[in-house]
Write a protein that holds these residues in place. Sequence first.
Motif: not given
Length: 137
Positions: A21-49
């Motif tokens: 869970i320590g990766g800022f982009d890792s929510l889809p790996d363990w949170l079923p209601y967030i199937p998609e995450s896209t990083l931007s701004e050098g990994g400091r911003v995530r867009s979750l679907t």
Amino acid sequence: MATTSATIDLPLPADRVWQLIGGFDSLPDWLPYIPESTLSEGGRVRSLTNEEGGVIVERLEAFDHRARTYSYSIIRTPFPVTGYRSTLTVHEVPGGRSRVEWSGTFTPTGAGEEEAITLFQGVYTEGLAALKKTLEG
């Protein structure tokens, strides 16, 4: 300002849980209601679907790999809150176990304080239950 939090104890070492869970982009790996995450701004911003196609945009505010914690704020959300800041932390517990804490502060807008607290309490509690299920699976 409102606050809420949830915790779960896991029979796994804190480093093992943080690895998932320590990766800022890792929510889809363990949170079923967030199937998609896209990083931007050098990994400091995530867009979750989410499952319904809604988009939540979050900014990483603090990250401490050694302490196994990160904090983030919400830039854009369908939720009725402003000033949202949340922290996810994995604590080491004696006996090779861990405790995960997910907490947040926010100001309700368009909803009552209790309604907003109940919403995020559910997100945190269900999220940690999903984490446990993923780690057991």
